[in-house]
Design an enzyme around this catalytic site. Sequence first.
Site, PDB file in Angstrom:
ATOM      1  N   ASN A 125      54.894  21.941  20.815  1.00 17.92           N
ATOM      2  CA  ASN A 125      53.993  20.940  20.240  1.00 17.92           C
ATOM      3  C   ASN A 125      53.179  20.366  21.387  1.00 17.92           C
ATOM      4  O   ASN A 125      53.740  19.914  22.390  1.00 17.92           O
ATOM      5  CB  ASN A 125      54.775  19.811  19.557  1.00 17.92           C
ATOM      6  CG  ASN A 125      55.517  20.294  18.331  1.00 17.92           C
ATOM      7  OD1 ASN A 125      55.347  21.430  17.899  1.00 17.92           O
ATOM      8  ND2 ASN A 125      56.351  19.434  17.766  1.00 17.92           N
ATOM      9  N   ARG A 182      55.076  24.863   7.862  1.00 20.52           N
ATOM     10  CA  ARG A 182      56.251  24.376   8.607  1.00 20.52           C
ATOM     11  C   ARG A 182      56.612  22.992   8.071  1.00 20.52           C
ATOM     12  O   ARG A 182      55.800  22.071   8.125  1.00 20.52           O
ATOM     13  CB  ARG A 182      55.926  24.296  10.094  1.00 20.52           C
ATOM     14  CG  ARG A 182      57.005  23.613  10.904  1.00 20.52           C
ATOM     15  CD  ARG A 182      56.697  23.581  12.413  1.00 20.52           C
ATOM     16  NE  ARG A 182      57.759  22.858  13.084  1.00 20.52           N
ATOM     17  CZ  ARG A 182      57.599  21.717  13.758  1.00 20.52           C
ATOM     18  NH1 ARG A 182      56.401  21.196  13.902  1.00 20.52           N
ATOM     19  NH2 ARG A 182      58.627  21.118  14.302  1.00 20.52           N
ATOM     20  N   HIS A 230      64.078  17.022  12.242  1.00 19.36           N
ATOM     21  CA  HIS A 230      62.862  16.317  12.671  1.00 19.36           C
ATOM     22  C   HIS A 230      63.141  14.818  12.555  1.00 19.36           C
ATOM     23  O   HIS A 230      62.474  14.090  11.821  1.00 19.36           O
ATOM     24  CB  HIS A 230      61.656  16.756  11.835  1.00 19.36           C
ATOM     25  CG  HIS A 230      60.322  16.499  12.479  1.00 19.36           C
ATOM     26  ND1 HIS A 230      59.362  17.474  12.639  1.00 19.36           N
ATOM     27  CD2 HIS A 230      59.784  15.373  13.000  1.00 19.36           C
ATOM     28  CE1 HIS A 230      58.282  16.945  13.227  1.00 19.36           C
ATOM     29  NE2 HIS A 230      58.520  15.668  13.452  1.00 19.36           N
ATOM     30  N   GLU A 248      61.242  18.617  19.074  1.00 18.76           N
ATOM     31  CA  GLU A 248      60.994  17.690  20.174  1.00 18.76           C
ATOM     32  C   GLU A 248      62.211  16.878  20.621  1.00 18.76           C
ATOM     33  O   GLU A 248      62.234  15.637  20.502  1.00 18.76           O
ATOM     34  CB  GLU A 248      59.854  16.735  19.813  1.00 18.76           C
ATOM     35  CG  GLU A 248      58.570  17.435  19.438  1.00 18.76           C
ATOM     36  CD  GLU A 248      57.386  16.476  19.240  1.00 18.76           C
ATOM     37  OE1 GLU A 248      57.626  15.265  19.166  1.00 18.76           O
ATOM     38  OE2 GLU A 248      56.244  16.951  19.182  1.00 18.76           O
ATOM     39  N   TYR A 256      49.678  17.936  22.518  1.00 13.73           N
ATOM     40  CA  TYR A 256      48.664  16.996  22.045  1.00 13.73           C
ATOM     41  C   TYR A 256      47.609  16.595  23.064  1.00 13.73           C
ATOM     42  O   TYR A 256      46.469  16.356  22.705  1.00 13.73           O
ATOM     43  CB  TYR A 256      49.343  15.732  21.481  1.00 13.73           C
ATOM     44  CG  TYR A 256      49.939  15.981  20.112  1.00 13.73           C
ATOM     45  CD1 TYR A 256      49.169  15.846  18.965  1.00 13.73           C
ATOM     46  CD2 TYR A 256      51.260  16.405  19.976  1.00 13.73           C
ATOM     47  CE1 TYR A 256      49.707  16.104  17.709  1.00 13.73           C
ATOM     48  CE2 TYR A 256      51.805  16.664  18.721  1.00 13.73           C
ATOM     49  CZ  TYR A 256      51.014  16.515  17.595  1.00 13.73           C
ATOM     50  OH  TYR A 256      51.540  16.785  16.352  1.00 13.73           O
ATOM     51  N   GLU A 280      52.780  22.524  16.642  1.00 13.96           N
ATOM     52  CA  GLU A 280      51.991  21.329  16.310  1.00 13.96           C
ATOM     53  C   GLU A 280      50.864  21.180  17.308  1.00 13.96           C
ATOM     54  O   GLU A 280      51.068  21.322  18.510  1.00 13.96           O
ATOM     55  CB  GLU A 280      52.816  20.032  16.382  1.00 13.96           C
ATOM     56  CG  GLU A 280      53.750  19.791  15.245  1.00 13.96           C
ATOM     57  CD  GLU A 280      54.535  18.486  15.400  1.00 13.96           C
ATOM     58  OE1 GLU A 280      54.022  17.536  16.023  1.00 13.96           O
ATOM     59  OE2 GLU A 280      55.664  18.443  14.899  1.00 13.96           O
TER      60      GLU A 280
HETATM   61  C1  GBH Z   1      54.755  14.777  17.290  1.00 14.33           C
HETATM   62  O1  GBH Z   1      55.243  14.106  18.411  1.00 14.33           O
HETATM   63  C2  GBH Z   1      55.750  14.726  16.181  1.00 14.33           C
HETATM   64  O2  GBH Z   1      56.506  15.923  16.093  1.00 14.33           O
HETATM   65  C3  GBH Z   1      55.170  14.406  14.821  1.00 14.33           C
HETATM   66  O3  GBH Z   1      56.189  14.052  13.931  1.00 14.33           O
HETATM   67  C4  GBH Z   1      54.121  13.328  14.971  1.00 14.33           C
HETATM   68  O4  GBH Z   1      53.630  12.891  13.733  1.00 14.33           O
HETATM   69  C5  GBH Z   1      53.012  13.875  15.808  1.00 14.33           C
HETATM   70  O5  GBH Z   1      53.478  14.331  17.032  1.00 14.33           O
HETATM   71  C6  GBH Z   1      51.913  12.865  16.091  1.00 14.33           C
HETATM   72  O6  GBH Z   1      52.389  11.798  16.834  1.00 14.33           O
HETATM   73  O7  GBH Z   1      50.856  10.222  27.650  1.00 14.33           O
HETATM   74  O8  GBH Z   1      50.518  12.592  27.869  1.00 14.33           O
HETATM   75  O9  GBH Z   1      52.718  11.718  27.399  1.00 14.33           O
HETATM   76  C7  GBH Z   1      54.313  13.848  19.439  1.00 14.33           C
HETATM   77  C8  GBH Z   1      54.914  13.727  20.826  1.00 14.33           C
HETATM   78  C9  GBH Z   1      54.806  12.623  22.913  1.00 14.33           C
HETATM   79  C10 GBH Z   1      52.827  13.606  22.031  1.00 14.33           C
HETATM   80  C11 GBH Z   1      54.011  11.691  23.756  1.00 14.33           C
HETATM   81  C12 GBH Z   1      51.980  12.709  22.900  1.00 14.33           C
HETATM   82  C13 GBH Z   1      51.949  11.095  24.639  1.00 14.33           C
HETATM   83  C14 GBH Z   1      50.867  11.545  25.519  1.00 14.33           C
HETATM   84  N1  GBH Z   1      54.084  12.949  21.693  1.00 14.33           N
HETATM   85  N2  GBH Z   1      52.684  12.208  24.046  1.00 14.33           N
HETATM   86  S1  GBH Z   1      51.269  11.514  27.218  1.00 14.33           S
END
Ligand code: GBH
Length: 466
Positions: free
Chosen positions: A297, A74, A122, A168, A299, A370
Amino acid sequence: MNFPQDFTWGVATSSYQIEGGHDADGKGPSIWDAFSRIPGRIHAGDTGDVACDHFHRFREDVAMMARLGIPAYRFSISWPRLMPTGRVDDRGTINPEGIRFYDQLIDTLLEHGIEPWVTLYHWDLPLALQTERDGWLNPSIADDFTAYARLCFQSFGDRVKHWITFNEPWVVAILGYGQGVFAPGRTSTSEPYTAGHHILRSHAKAVRCYREEFAHHGGRIGITNNCDWREPLTGKPEDRAAAERALEFYLGWFADPVFKSGDYPPVMRERVGDRLPHFTEAERAELSGSSDFFGLNHYTTMFAAEASRDSGKQSVYGNGGISEDQDVDLSVDPSWPLTHFQWAVVPWGCRKLLRWIADRYGNPPLYITENGCALEDVVSPDGSVDDPDRIDFYQGYLAACHEALGDGVDLRGYFAWSLMDNMEWASGYKFRFGLVHIDRETLARTPKHSALWYGGVARHNALPGT
Ligand code: GBH
């Protein structure tokens, strides 16, 4: 632990974060090229001017992916590389060298048996669309985006069968127009909702273009949203409601209009009031059902609780705007392990989020586009990069995905973020998310142990040791 037979295994990147070649061969500037030049906006004054120099080294990178055994890739297309001003009219033309770059990249991927998954946006908006047209605040951007999308479908659609319109929208809206920590750096309590609105309209219009004009390509098109899980801090009804509301403001904002009603969640209408724009009847019809799959995505996870008026409220989004609108206190459990970015590692949150999506949206075909972590990786004297914590991270989250499959979630694929260490937006090169290590001096590529491990998972379509 086997995965379903046709499960898609991939890795992900984005154009600004890896390509470099910021002004090579006719490329126009993007809002990130400009933003990164503003003093203080990016950690250590880093820019994406060179990044991983993927623009010049893509053949090496594709061969490396093939050696690792990665079946799907991707990546995103840089709009200003194809259209230096973002438009094709009296204000701009197409850059044939840009088309040639992605032609070669796609052909090289296919020669190596790697399936391209292409994101159209993006975050690297052509700068001229920002300075001349106010970017995502201008309703007419839906026409500009659709013209750009059409050019991509026309140029690459014979070979690309998986399209993602936006990566996103939440990040573009909140970090770009609310907090101002990402390009274009706006700080407003209303603009995030306007920007998000025109992103959704642009998505729907581009999807309609694909379905009407390129159905003969037989591809699929969708949108990718980001969401981190919100777990009620206690069993109290107020805290349960707060967690649900947080998810509706986070994911429902962009997913309800597409996968549910063609409109925003009612709780957002109640709380955001006049700052939340309205869709026309025709727009609602165009939006509803405008994604062939649910891109996610994911995390991390946080606890959510009813906001307390008196104690100092913790907000990850800054004050005003969405944090006051949703009115939720967020926190983490101090026992959760943290990554270098300080995001908590909570695999069960992933399982719960997948189930929440399946329940709310009628179990759509889902792809995690992601998931990954930043760690402080070091190269050993023997030249290898041992990153056991990243392997643990992937093992944990993939086991959670496997459990979600057992729960009946229609999860079809998984993309690790990221193929290689790259330009982590406002954090510059501080954080390493890659399966492959990049030496910032020489740009040498070294697959970390996690890359070899992940390649094995993809080849065997199974998690080892379970
Ligand atoms: C992605 O965004 C992007 O698509 C990518 O380009 C980037 O490199 C990658 O992540 C790593 O950063 O306190 O629970 O809200 C990530 C979006 C939004 C994920 C905010 C984590 C914070 C945790 N992020 N979130 S929280």
